[in-house]
Design a protein around this motif. Structure first.
Motif, PDB file in Angstrom:
ATOM      1  N   ALA A  39       0.815  -1.219   0.000  1.00  0.00           N
ATOM      2  CA  ALA A  39       0.000   0.000   0.000  1.00  0.00           C
ATOM      3  C   ALA A  39       0.848   1.269   0.000  1.00  0.00           C
ATOM      4  N   ASP A  40       1.955   1.265   0.728  1.00  0.00           N
ATOM      5  CA  ASP A  40       2.793   2.463   0.770  1.00  0.00           C
ATOM      6  C   ASP A  40       3.389   2.783  -0.601  1.00  0.00           C
ATOM      7  N   ALA A  41       3.918   1.775  -1.260  1.00  0.00           N
ATOM      8  CA  ALA A  41       4.484   1.992  -2.597  1.00  0.00           C
ATOM      9  C   ALA A  41       3.385   2.380  -3.581  1.00  0.00           C
ATOM     10  N   ALA A  42       2.233   1.750  -3.461  1.00  0.00           N
ATOM     11  CA  ALA A  42       1.125   2.067  -4.359  1.00  0.00           C
ATOM     12  C   ALA A  42       0.719   3.527  -4.223  1.00  0.00           C
ATOM     13  N   MET A  43       0.588   4.000  -2.988  1.00  0.00           N
ATOM     14  CA  MET A  43       0.187   5.389  -2.788  1.00  0.00           C
ATOM     15  C   MET A  43       1.272   6.343  -3.283  1.00  0.00           C
ATOM     16  N   SER A  61      -8.962  11.719 -12.887  1.00  0.00           N
ATOM     17  CA  SER A  61     -10.021  11.001 -12.177  1.00  0.00           C
ATOM     18  C   SER A  61      -9.600   9.579 -11.820  1.00  0.00           C
ATOM     19  N   TRP A  62      -8.855   8.918 -12.717  1.00  0.00           N
ATOM     20  CA  TRP A  62      -8.400   7.556 -12.445  1.00  0.00           C
ATOM     21  C   TRP A  62      -7.557   7.511 -11.188  1.00  0.00           C
ATOM     22  N   THR A  63      -6.647   8.478 -11.014  1.00  0.00           N
ATOM     23  CA  THR A  63      -5.797   8.445  -9.818  1.00  0.00           C
ATOM     24  C   THR A  63      -6.630   8.607  -8.549  1.00  0.00           C
ATOM     25  N   HIS A  64      -7.646   9.473  -8.591  1.00  0.00           N
ATOM     26  CA  HIS A  64      -8.507   9.613  -7.413  1.00  0.00           C
ATOM     27  C   HIS A  64      -9.299   8.328  -7.166  1.00  0.00           C
ATOM     28  N   TRP A  65      -9.767   7.680  -8.207  1.00  0.00           N
ATOM     29  CA  TRP A  65     -10.482   6.416  -8.072  1.00  0.00           C
ATOM     30  C   TRP A  65      -9.589   5.354  -7.426  1.00  0.00           C
ATOM     31  N   MET A  66      -8.346   5.270  -7.881  1.00  0.00           N
ATOM     32  CA  MET A  66      -7.424   4.281  -7.327  1.00  0.00           C
ATOM     33  C   MET A  66      -7.038   4.625  -5.888  1.00  0.00           C
TER      34      MET A  66
END
Length: 131
Positions: A39-43, A61-66
């Motif tokens: 999760a840390d790397a993903a964020m 919008s995709w980044t906010h969705w993810m």
């Protein structure tokens, strides 16, 4: 409005093939981190993707969705609530050209605050540095 917090510029001037390619690289790294349950790397990669993807409504919008999905997966309800609000407006801000430079898109950061982009992204983001 305070110019240090608000930057209104046409998104077309900030849309370059190099920036879009960098956005796609960060988005792919975020997906890989999510698949590894890191999760840390993903964020981290989603924040970078947000900075790069702001000029494109879909990418923004995709980044906010993810970020919302990641917040749900780790039980970060502050992030979830913040991303719901950002999803409602992020694409519209891209269309309008209201793009706070360097903003990471996280719920813990004001959605209207310009920030210093990471040094390696400054040139891709138009070379502008926040005053």
């Amino acid at each position: 409005m305070d110019d240090k917090q608000h930057r209104w510029r046409p998104p077309a001037k900030r849309r370059t093939p190099e920036r879009l390619a960098a956005y796609h690289r960060e988005a792919e790294l975020a997906r890989e981190a999510i698949d590894r349950r890191d999760a840390d790397a993903a964020m981290h990669h989603l924040e970078r993707a947000h900075i790069l993807g702001q000029p494109w409504p879909g990418a923004h919008s995709w980044t906010h969705w993810m970020m919302l999905r990641l917040g749900l997966s780790v039980g970060d309800w502050r992030e979830v609530a913040g991303q719901v609000l950002r999803l409602a407006a992020g694409g519209l801000f891209s269309i309008a050209g209201w793009l706070p430079d360097g903003n990471t898109g996280r719920a813990r950061v004001s959605s209207i605050k310009s920030m210093e982009p990471p040094a390696d992204l400054v040139a891709l983001c138009g070379g502008d540095k926040t005053p």
